[in-house]
Write an enzyme that holds these catalytic residues in place. Structure first.
Site, PDB file in Angstrom:
ATOM      1  N   LYS A  84      -2.338   1.469  -2.466  1.00 24.39           N
ATOM      2  CA  LYS A  84      -2.108   2.734  -1.780  1.00 24.39           C
ATOM      3  C   LYS A  84      -1.049   2.522  -0.703  1.00 24.39           C
ATOM      4  O   LYS A  84      -1.123   1.569   0.080  1.00 24.39           O
ATOM      5  CB  LYS A  84      -3.426   3.219  -1.170  1.00 24.39           C
ATOM      6  CG  LYS A  84      -3.558   4.713  -1.077  1.00 24.39           C
ATOM      7  CD  LYS A  84      -5.000   5.084  -0.739  1.00 24.39           C
ATOM      8  CE  LYS A  84      -5.113   6.546  -0.389  1.00 24.39           C
ATOM      9  NZ  LYS A  84      -6.433   6.876   0.134  1.00 24.39           N
TER      10      LYS A  84
HETATM   11  O1  G3P Z   1      -8.441   9.123   1.332  1.00 22.78           O
HETATM   12  C1  G3P Z   1      -7.626  10.095   1.836  1.00 22.78           C
HETATM   13  C2  G3P Z   1      -8.291  11.427   2.138  1.00 22.78           C
HETATM   14  O2  G3P Z   1      -9.098  11.842   1.097  1.00 22.78           O
HETATM   15  C3  G3P Z   1      -8.902  11.548   3.494  1.00 22.78           C
HETATM   16  O3  G3P Z   1      -9.617  12.733   3.682  1.00 22.78           O
HETATM   17  O4  G3P Z   1     -11.238  14.064   4.970  1.00 22.78           O
HETATM   18  O5  G3P Z   1     -10.024  12.182   6.105  1.00 22.78           O
HETATM   19  O6  G3P Z   1      -8.835  14.274   5.498  1.00 22.78           O
HETATM   20  P1  G3P Z   1      -9.940  13.339   5.146  1.00 22.78           P
END
Ligand code: G3P
Length: 218
Positions: A84
């Protein structure tokens, strides 16, 4: 559409893996920090729990040379690992290098169609469009997903559009309606996909009628 779990917690991965519908797991530095174990240990345990899944593990450097060293190390841990990479200038360069070497990548922190274009041109395996964080700012996070799916299809890029920062089942519905290739979500959202009050009420009634009639299978 592929379903990925967005977590660093092994017990959550094992739970979702048991359902037989899990295609992969995404982690990020925040999620790994919450998991309370070492990075490599966490990622390898997840790889074991989802034997055929794509498991995303993120580099943390922000300069090309160190990012490349980290990516090379992370990719060497397991064949199912997807490196990633954040959508920054050295990140796009890194994705190009890794694509030439046959290493799968997931370009993260993508919010606009132009960022998605750079990721696709660099040869990203997955483009992670964040939706929840845009919605939090009263934007429409799904707009970039829709545009990115169209771009990938119109121009024949090989990247898969991955909807990330998913907060609720409606995001999953919208991801499907946009034709996204993947949605990654926390366990709570994945569990909510099963739920409907009419399912619960219907099952209750079936079982009551069955038991009242004294029926058995064996
Ligand atoms: O892994 C990346 C993403 O899904 C993070 O989500 O909820 O932290 O905006 P969030």
């Amino acid at each position: 559409m592929k379903l990925f779990l967005d977590t660093g917690i092994l017990d959550e991965v094992k739970q979702a893996a048991e359902w037989g519908i899990l295609d992969g797991v995404t982690t990020n530095p925040t999620l790994v920090a919450k998991a309370g174990r070492g990075f490599k240990e966490t990622v390898l345990a997840i790889c074991d729990a989802v034997p055929n899944g794509a498991i995303s593990a993120e580099v943390v450097a922000t300069d090309y040379d160190t990012m490349l060293k980290e990516a090379t190390e992370i990719a060497s841990w397991h064949p199912n690992i997807v490196v990633k990479v954040p959508l920054i200038e050295p990140g796009v360069r890194l994705v190009s290098t890794l694509a030439d070497r046959g290493v799968k990548t997931n370009v993260t922190l993508v919010f606009t169609l132009t960022q998605a274009l750079l990721a696709a041109k660099a040869g990203a395996t997955f483009i992670s469009n964040f939706v929840g964080r845009v919605d939090d700012l009263s934007g429409d996070g799904m707009e970039a997903v829709r545009d990115t799916v169209n771009m990938v299809e119109n121009y024949g890029y090989e990247s898969q559009v991955l909807v990330a920062s998913v907060r609720h089942p409606l995001h999953v519905v919208q991801a499907l309606q946009c034709g996204a290739h993947v949605a990654t979500m926390p366990l709570g959202v994945m569990k909510a996909l099963f739920k409907h009050s009419l399912t619960d009420a219907g099952l209750k009634r079936f079982l009551e009628d069955w038991n009242n009639a004294g029926l058995t299978i064996f």
